[in-house]
Write a protein that holds these residues in place. Structure first.
Motif, mmCIF file in Angstrom:
data_model
loop_
_atom_site.group_PDB
_atom_site.id
_atom_site.type_symbol
_atom_site.label_atom_id
_atom_site.label_comp_id
_atom_site.label_asym_id
_atom_site.label_seq_id
_atom_site.Cartn_x
_atom_site.Cartn_y
_atom_site.Cartn_z
ATOM 1 N N LYS A 138 7.227 16.984 -51.612
ATOM 2 C CA LYS A 138 8.541 17.574 -51.878
ATOM 3 C C LYS A 138 9.254 17.934 -50.577
ATOM 4 O O LYS A 138 10.471 17.769 -50.449
ATOM 5 C CB LYS A 138 8.396 18.805 -52.762
ATOM 6 N N PHE A 139 8.501 18.446 -49.595
ATOM 7 C CA PHE A 139 9.093 18.698 -48.282
ATOM 8 C C PHE A 139 9.644 17.396 -47.695
ATOM 9 O O PHE A 139 10.766 17.347 -47.188
ATOM 10 C CB PHE A 139 8.055 19.293 -47.328
ATOM 11 N N ALA A 140 8.825 16.339 -47.756
ATOM 12 C CA ALA A 140 9.255 15.048 -47.213
ATOM 13 C C ALA A 140 10.464 14.521 -47.973
ATOM 14 O O ALA A 140 11.386 13.944 -47.381
ATOM 15 C CB ALA A 140 8.111 14.044 -47.269
ATOM 16 N N LEU A 151 18.800 -0.068 -50.095
ATOM 17 C CA LEU A 151 17.729 0.251 -51.038
ATOM 18 C C LEU A 151 16.357 0.105 -50.372
ATOM 19 O O LEU A 151 15.440 0.890 -50.640
ATOM 20 C CB LEU A 151 17.824 -0.660 -52.263
ATOM 21 N N GLY A 152 16.226 -0.879 -49.517
ATOM 22 C CA GLY A 152 14.958 -1.029 -48.810
ATOM 23 C C GLY A 152 14.781 -0.021 -47.703
ATOM 24 O O GLY A 152 13.712 0.577 -47.537
ATOM 25 N N ARG A 153 15.816 0.230 -46.928
ATOM 26 C CA ARG A 153 15.726 1.113 -45.766
ATOM 27 C C ARG A 153 15.427 2.555 -46.161
ATOM 28 O O ARG A 153 14.701 3.261 -45.442
ATOM 29 C CB ARG A 153 17.024 1.042 -44.962
ATOM 30 N N GLY A 154 15.974 3.034 -47.269
ATOM 31 C CA GLY A 154 15.696 4.403 -47.685
ATOM 32 C C GLY A 154 14.212 4.636 -47.888
ATOM 33 O O GLY A 154 13.648 5.653 -47.444
ATOM 34 N N THR A 155 13.553 3.693 -48.548
ATOM 35 C CA THR A 155 12.110 3.825 -48.779
ATOM 36 C C THR A 155 11.328 3.630 -47.480
ATOM 37 O O THR A 155 10.328 4.321 -47.241
ATOM 38 C CB THR A 155 11.653 2.801 -49.833
ATOM 39 N N LEU A 156 11.770 2.715 -46.613
ATOM 40 C CA LEU A 156 11.112 2.554 -45.315
ATOM 41 C C LEU A 156 11.202 3.830 -44.480
ATOM 42 O O LEU A 156 10.303 4.142 -43.700
ATOM 43 C CB LEU A 156 11.740 1.390 -44.537
ATOM 44 N N PHE A 159 11.383 6.930 -45.858
ATOM 45 C CA PHE A 159 10.655 8.003 -46.537
ATOM 46 C C PHE A 159 9.140 7.858 -46.407
ATOM 47 O O PHE A 159 8.436 8.855 -46.167
ATOM 48 C CB PHE A 159 11.040 8.033 -48.019
ATOM 49 N N VAL A 160 8.633 6.651 -46.571
ATOM 50 C CA VAL A 160 7.178 6.470 -46.648
ATOM 51 C C VAL A 160 6.444 7.013 -45.423
ATOM 52 O O VAL A 160 5.489 7.792 -45.566
ATOM 53 C CB VAL A 160 6.827 4.985 -46.902
ATOM 54 N N PRO A 161 6.829 6.658 -44.195
ATOM 55 C CA PRO A 161 6.059 7.171 -43.048
ATOM 56 C C PRO A 161 6.063 8.690 -42.945
ATOM 57 O O PRO A 161 5.042 9.299 -42.603
ATOM 58 C CB PRO A 161 6.760 6.531 -41.840
#
Length: 531
Positions: free
Chosen positions: A148-150, A379-384, A386-388
């Protein structure tokens, strides 16, 4: 040593800490999205000079990033650490200085001026970023709460990126000055004030890891010259020791695969729009805004995906979206759709009019090429993005299993150090390749006046923007198949860390032993500082 009871974070703490990424990501959105374009188009700097300004400060940060992380970790048992906070002292010092961001966007100055002002701001940025990044890991140990912090952080990050991309459009609409450098000075001044405000919020709405009863009894040793001389040695020893953690090495590959691809794209995309799509500041602003809105949507989806399934599936899906977008941009360059230039000119700077059937400028073909690739990229960049950072919050737990220590500051320092060095290399190589391709900057006497580029220069922009991101994303994709840190394995790890803290030397089961050894890269018998 008993583990102190942690306070329970609430929504105000998630968003209070996450608001810090208005500076963390907002500054980078302006720098990577606009600064190269600003220097080349309005300041008359060559692509190579621009690359040096954006790249050289990162060499200094090879020292400042790990140094701030090391000092921050080691202030815990000092008067400053106990009365003010080993992390918060750095945040407080930056608050009055952050409005200096606007100084970078003053036109008509020399190469030395732009380099000096950028180095100064980057130092302030590092002073904030490294201590701030540690706080989420200190405020909770729970996997879901860390996610949730991330998530709060990434939502703020994408919102700040939207602001950075759309502010030029708002400023032009209110104050005029289409393709004027004054647009960027006003934007930087607004951001400078916002940066100070959000750092103040972080100071007020977060806390550091509480002291155990045993820690409260520790008396700090007085500093002497011999100990001071050993700080660089100890700092770099700790810096490189993080690379002995298997999950961290893998994480760096995922992190750099996602972020370097964006650095290359961000640097080249405004030039792509200007030379291939024949757009200017307004078009660039609106396309980047669309991309960042899509990134915001992507982050909201990714938060739930990562919590439920883990980070790697989301990461691979994100790469497929970005790859599809880049191939569409390449297709546009190769086929140069008939009527696109005329349709874009008919929009009069309002690209969204292409969607409106009642508008005289309505043009589905133009709308497709303007927005479909950039939405897919977003759409791809947002997840890229967030994940790290969702994974980062769990890495100090893996490190604790190996060392028996909490070293959030060192990990934040290494993350920022590696990020800055990689970003520096990406920007310098990107601008250098574009310069070698024959790209010509605007005349200093006529800033903002478009220069007709040769076909070779345009081809260089396209190849760098498409080929560079694909190569580094493939690297991250390969590593993702062997990355095993997720909610289930993290729960096992935390359980084993508590057993190690209590004095156990053997794993509870063969399965838990295999999980911990896979994450750490160490034999269980050598954990907890025994290696």
């Amino acid at each position: 040593m008993a583990t102190p009871e942690l306070r329970t974070p609430t929504w105000i703490n998630y968003w209070g800490w996450g608001s810090g990424d208005m500076l963390g990501a907002g500054a980078q959105a302006v720098i990577t999205g606009w600064l190269a374009y600003f220097f080349i188009t309005f300041c008359g700097l060559s692509p190579v000079e621009t690359g040096l300004i954006l790249g050289l400060p990162r060499l200094l940060e090879a020292i400042t990033c790990p140094l701030i992380g090391y000092i921050s970790d080691n202030l815990r048992h000092t008067w400053v650490g106990r009365k003010i906070g080993r992390r918060k002292i750095f945040l407080i010092l930056t608050i009055p200085l952050l409005p200096s961001f606007a100084l970078i966007f003053v036109t008509g100055q020399t190469f030395a001026y732009y380099l000096t002002t950028f180095v100064f701001f980057e130092f302030l940025y590092t002073m904030f970023l490294i201590p701030w990044e540690t706080l989420a890991a200190e405020m909770t140990k729970d996997y879901g709460k860390k996610a949730k912090f991330a998530g709060a952080r990434m939502l703020v990050a994408q919102s700040s990126a939207i602001l950075a991309s759309y502010l030029p459009t708002l400023i032009i609409s209110h104050f005029g000055g289409k393709d004027s450098p004054g647009t960027f000075l006003i934007m930087a001044a607004i951001f400078g004030v916002l940066f100070s405000l959000v750092v103040l919020l972080v100071v007020l709405l977060t806390w550091e890891r509480p002291y155990t009863e045993a820690e409260k009894l520790i008396q700090p040793e007085p500093m002497d010259w011999k100990r001071a001389a050993l700080i660089p040695v100890n700092m770099f020893r700790d810096l490189f020791s993080t690379l002995r953690i298997k999950a961290f090495r893998q994480h760096l590959s995922l992190y750099l695969g996602g972020y370097i691809s964006q650095d290359i794209f961000n640097t080249a995309f405004p030039l792509f729009v200007a030379t291939v799509m024949m757009g200017a500041t307004l078009v660039i602003s609106q396309l980047m805004t669309t991309m960042y809105v899509a990134q915001l949507v992507s982050v909201m989806i990714a938060i739930n995906v990562v919590i439920r399934t883990g980070p790697t599936a989301a990461y691979r899906m994100a790469i497929s979206f970005v790859g599809a977008a880049l191939l569409l941009f390449l297709t546009f360059y190769l086929i140069r759709p008939a009527g696109f230039a005329e349709g874009l000119a008919a929009l009069g700077g309002d690209t969204f009019a292409a969607f409106i059937p009642t508008s005289a400028a309505f043009n589905p073909m133009v709308a497709f090429w303007l927005f479909v690739p950039i939405v897919l990229a977003g759409l791809g960049r947002g997840t890229l993005n967030f994940v790290p950072w969702s994974v980062y919050n769990y890495l100090p737990d893996v490190d604790e299993a190996v060392t028996g220590q909490r070293r959030e500051g060192i990990f934040a320092g290494v993350m920022t150090f590696v990020r800055k060095i990689a970003q520096s290399g990406a920007i310098v190589v990107t601008t250098s390749l574009i310069g070698l391709g024959g790209y010509v900057s605007a005349d200093k006497a006529h800033p903002g006046v478009a220069v007709v580029q040769t076909p070779e220069a345009v081809r260089a922009v396209v190849l760098v923007m498409v080929g560079g991101p694909i190569l580094v994303m493939l690297w991250g994709l390969v590593v993702s198949w062997s990355f095993r840190l997720n909610a289930r394995t993290h729960e096992v790890l935390i359980h084993e860390v508590e057993r190690l803290r209590a004095g156990e030397t053997q794993a509870e089961s063969p399965e838990s032993k295999a999980i911990v050894e896979n994450l750490t890269g160490w034999k269980f018998e050598r954990l907890w500082g025994r290696g």
